[in-house]
Design a protein around this motif. Structure first.
Motif, PDB file in Angstrom:
ATOM      1  N   ASN A   1      56.051 -12.244 -91.428  1.00 47.66           N
ATOM      2  CA  ASN A   1      54.859 -13.070 -91.539  1.00 47.66           C
ATOM      3  C   ASN A   1      54.087 -12.779 -92.818  1.00 47.66           C
ATOM      4  N   ASP A   2      53.673 -13.840 -93.496  1.00 47.07           N
ATOM      5  CA  ASP A   2      52.841 -13.736 -94.697  1.00 47.07           C
ATOM      6  C   ASP A   2      51.514 -14.432 -94.437  1.00 47.07           C
ATOM      7  N   TYR A   3      50.408 -13.731 -94.696  1.00 42.72           N
ATOM      8  CA  TYR A   3      49.079 -14.311 -94.531  1.00 42.72           C
ATOM      9  C   TYR A   3      48.383 -14.309 -95.887  1.00 42.72           C
ATOM     10  N   GLY A   4      48.085 -15.483 -96.392  1.00 45.28           N
ATOM     11  CA  GLY A   4      47.348 -15.586 -97.643  1.00 45.28           C
ATOM     12  C   GLY A   4      45.857 -15.390 -97.401  1.00 45.28           C
ATOM     13  N   LEU A   5      45.206 -14.573 -98.231  1.00 41.96           N
ATOM     14  CA  LEU A   5      43.770 -14.306 -98.128  1.00 41.96           C
ATOM     15  C   LEU A   5      43.058 -14.931 -99.318  1.00 41.96           C
ATOM     16  N   ASP A   6      41.922 -15.585 -99.051  1.00 39.24           N
ATOM     17  CA  ASP A   6      41.211 -16.255-100.142  1.00 39.24           C
ATOM     18  C   ASP A   6      39.710 -16.224 -99.869  1.00 39.24           C
ATOM     19  N   ARG A   7      38.955 -15.966-100.947  1.00 39.87           N
ATOM     20  CA  ARG A   7      37.493 -15.947-100.847  1.00 39.87           C
ATOM     21  C   ARG A   7      36.905 -16.427-102.163  1.00 39.87           C
ATOM     22  N   ARG A   8      36.011 -17.399-102.088  1.00 38.26           N
ATOM     23  CA  ARG A   8      35.398 -17.960-103.292  1.00 38.26           C
ATOM     24  C   ARG A   8      33.878 -17.816-103.215  1.00 38.26           C
ATOM     25  N   VAL A   9      33.296 -17.308-104.300  1.00 43.71           N
ATOM     26  CA  VAL A   9      31.855 -17.068-104.365  1.00 43.71           C
ATOM     27  C   VAL A   9      31.283 -17.881-105.522  1.00 43.71           C
ATOM     28  N   LYS A  10      30.223 -18.640-105.259  1.00 45.84           N
ATOM     29  CA  LYS A  10      29.619 -19.489-106.285  1.00 45.84           C
ATOM     30  C   LYS A  10      28.788 -18.653-107.265  1.00 45.84           C
ATOM     31  N   PRO A  11      28.593 -19.143-108.498  1.00 45.48           N
ATOM     32  CA  PRO A  11      27.758 -18.438-109.473  1.00 45.48           C
ATOM     33  C   PRO A  11      26.356 -18.175-108.909  1.00 45.48           C
ATOM     34  N   GLY A  12      25.870 -16.942-109.077  1.00 46.54           N
ATOM     35  CA  GLY A  12      24.546 -16.583-108.589  1.00 46.54           C
ATOM     36  C   GLY A  12      24.496 -16.205-107.125  1.00 46.54           C
ATOM     37  N   GLU A  13      25.599 -16.350-106.398  1.00 42.11           N
ATOM     38  CA  GLU A  13      25.609 -16.059-104.957  1.00 42.11           C
ATOM     39  C   GLU A  13      25.822 -14.563-104.709  1.00 42.11           C
ATOM     40  N   ALA A  14      25.064 -14.018-103.737  1.00 38.43           N
ATOM     41  CA  ALA A  14      25.225 -12.610-103.348  1.00 38.43           C
ATOM     42  C   ALA A  14      26.375 -12.488-102.345  1.00 38.43           C
ATOM     43  N   PHE A  15      27.129 -11.399-102.440  1.00 35.40           N
ATOM     44  CA  PHE A  15      28.234 -11.182-101.508  1.00 35.40           C
ATOM     45  C   PHE A  15      28.517  -9.684-101.421  1.00 35.40           C
ATOM     46  N   LYS A  16      29.348  -9.317-100.449  1.00 33.71           N
ATOM     47  CA  LYS A  16      29.688  -7.912-100.236  1.00 33.71           C
ATOM     48  C   LYS A  16      31.195  -7.700-100.363  1.00 33.71           C
ATOM     49  N   VAL A  17      31.558  -6.565-100.920  1.00 34.27           N
ATOM     50  CA  VAL A  17      32.932  -6.072-100.912  1.00 34.27           C
ATOM     51  C   VAL A  17      32.856  -4.591-100.587  1.00 34.27           C
ATOM     52  N   ASN A  18      33.566  -4.163 -99.567  1.00 34.18           N
ATOM     53  CA  ASN A  18      33.546  -2.766 -99.132  1.00 34.18           C
ATOM     54  C   ASN A  18      32.122  -2.288 -98.838  1.00 34.18           C
ATOM     55  N   ASN A  19      31.325  -3.190 -98.206  1.00 36.16           N
ATOM     56  CA  ASN A  19      29.930  -2.903 -97.849  1.00 36.16           C
ATOM     57  C   ASN A  19      29.056  -2.603 -99.062  1.00 36.16           C
ATOM     58  N   THR A  20      29.471  -3.065-100.230  1.00 35.82           N
ATOM     59  CA  THR A  20      28.684  -2.926-101.457  1.00 35.82           C
ATOM     60  C   THR A  20      28.180  -4.302-101.866  1.00 35.82           C
ATOM     61  N   ASN A  21      26.902  -4.403-102.211  1.00 34.91           N
ATOM     62  CA  ASN A  21      26.310  -5.687-102.587  1.00 34.91           C
ATOM     63  C   ASN A  21      26.641  -6.042-104.033  1.00 34.91           C
ATOM     64  N   PHE A  22      27.072  -7.285-104.230  1.00 34.02           N
ATOM     65  CA  PHE A  22      27.352  -7.821-105.563  1.00 34.02           C
ATOM     66  C   PHE A  22      26.698  -9.182-105.698  1.00 34.02           C
ATOM     67  N   ILE A  23      26.533  -9.615-106.933  1.00 32.52           N
ATOM     68  CA  ILE A  23      26.076 -10.973-107.230  1.00 32.52           C
ATOM     69  C   ILE A  23      27.026 -11.563-108.254  1.00 32.52           C
ATOM     70  N   ALA A  24      27.530 -12.756-107.965  1.00 27.03           N
ATOM     71  CA  ALA A  24      28.382 -13.442-108.940  1.00 27.03           C
ATOM     72  C   ALA A  24      27.521 -13.839-110.136  1.00 27.03           C
ATOM     73  N   ASP A  25      27.978 -13.541-111.328  1.00 29.61           N
ATOM     74  CA  ASP A  25      27.215 -13.794-112.558  1.00 29.61           C
ATOM     75  C   ASP A  25      26.753 -15.261-112.601  1.00 29.61           C
ATOM     76  N   PRO A  26      25.426 -15.498-112.639  1.00 30.86           N
ATOM     77  CA  PRO A  26      24.915 -16.880-112.655  1.00 30.86           C
ATOM     78  C   PRO A  26      25.408 -17.693-113.841  1.00 30.86           C
ATOM     79  N   SER A  27      25.731 -17.025-114.933  1.00 28.97           N
ATOM     80  CA  SER A  27      26.171 -17.749-116.131  1.00 28.97           C
ATOM     81  C   SER A  27      27.687 -17.947-116.158  1.00 28.97           C
ATOM     82  N   GLY A  28      28.376 -17.445-115.155  1.00 30.20           N
ATOM     83  CA  GLY A  28      29.830 -17.559-115.122  1.00 30.20           C
ATOM     84  C   GLY A  28      30.306 -18.692-114.232  1.00 30.20           C
TER      85      GLY A  28
END
Length: 248
Positions: A128-155
């Motif tokens: 079995n193969d499971y594809g994983l996908d996650r998309r974050v919009k510019p300026g949106e806050a999100f977490k990876v490994n319980n660490t807070n990040f923000i996608a660069d608003p200018s990117g």
């Protein structure tokens, strides 16, 4: 871990063979088991969390049956993976071949509804193969490994994709089912259970610019990747399926 799964599966398959071959006498009229008769006694179509497919059915006696089947494709009621505050969309590609013994404790009951209750024990070849996908919009806050990040608003945002794989694995299985006959030939069935798979192989890749005052984004991805590999809940693959059967 893979050795343990293989040993468990081999033990279950040996038990299936012993159960199916043990009774060569007539339990009831019309239920003699002939070891030389390899022609299936029925077929079924099924769909569920492990995909869609079908199985060939053999009836040894009112208490014991065998099912050799295949499930594949992308059908599931669970379409995401959640870990450490992160949620990934899941694209499933199932490819499973299984052999189960179906034990009917009340196989001689006068009620066909009670006769249909069974315990399934067996093993499957999983690829079995499971594809994983996650998309974050510019300026949106999100977490990876319980660490807070923000996608660069200018990117252009952040994209995380990867793969979770259960490849070339033999996994033991235990389930509980109900397969009553509607008439002489046709029946329905439902089954729930789980495969013991051990942890999957996981890879995650991230692209895009992030803003954070803490852990590096790529380091957080590696830690999250490892967390999925080691999380106990991914050692088990839940199974739920429904279908119809035809017996001749």
């Amino acid at each position: 871990m893979k050795t343990l799964r293989t040993l468990l599966a081999a033990t279950v398959l040996t038990a299936i063979a012993g159960t199916a071959m043990a009774d060569e006498t007539v339990v009831q009229d019309g239920y003699a088991f002939d070891r030389n008769q390899l022609v299936p006694t029925g077929v079924r179509a099924e769909v569920g969390t492990t995909g869609y497919g079908g199985a060939l059915l053999w009836t040894a006696n009112p208490y014991v049956g065998l099912a050799l089947g295949y499930n594949g494709g992308d059908i599931s009621w669970s379409d995401d993976v959640k870990v450490n505050g992160s949620t990934y969309d899941l694209d499933m590609d199932n490819n499973n071949v299984y052999l189960n013994a179906e034990i009917h404790p009340w196989g001689a009951s006068t009620s066909r509804w009670v006769q249909g209750i069974y315990v399934a024990a067996g093993a499957a070849y999983l690829d079995n193969d499971y594809g994983l996908d996650r998309r974050v919009k510019p300026g949106e806050a999100f977490k990876v490994n319980n660490t807070n990040f923000i996608a660069d608003p200018s990117g252009s945002g952040v994209n995380i994709n990867g793969k979770m794989e259960y490849e070339n694995d033999i996994a033991p299985y235990l389930g509980l089912g109900w397969a009553p006959k509607i008439n002489k030939n046709w029946g329905v069935f439902g089954e729930v259970g789980a495969y013991y798979t051990g942890n999957p192989t996981v890879t995650l890749t991230g692209s895009g610019d992030t803003l954070t005052g803490g852990q590096d984004f790529q380091d957080a991805l590696r830690a999250e990747e490892q967390k999925i590999r080691e999380d106990d809940k991914y050692q088990w693959m839940p199974v739920g399926k429904l279908g119809v059967s035809y017996h001749w």
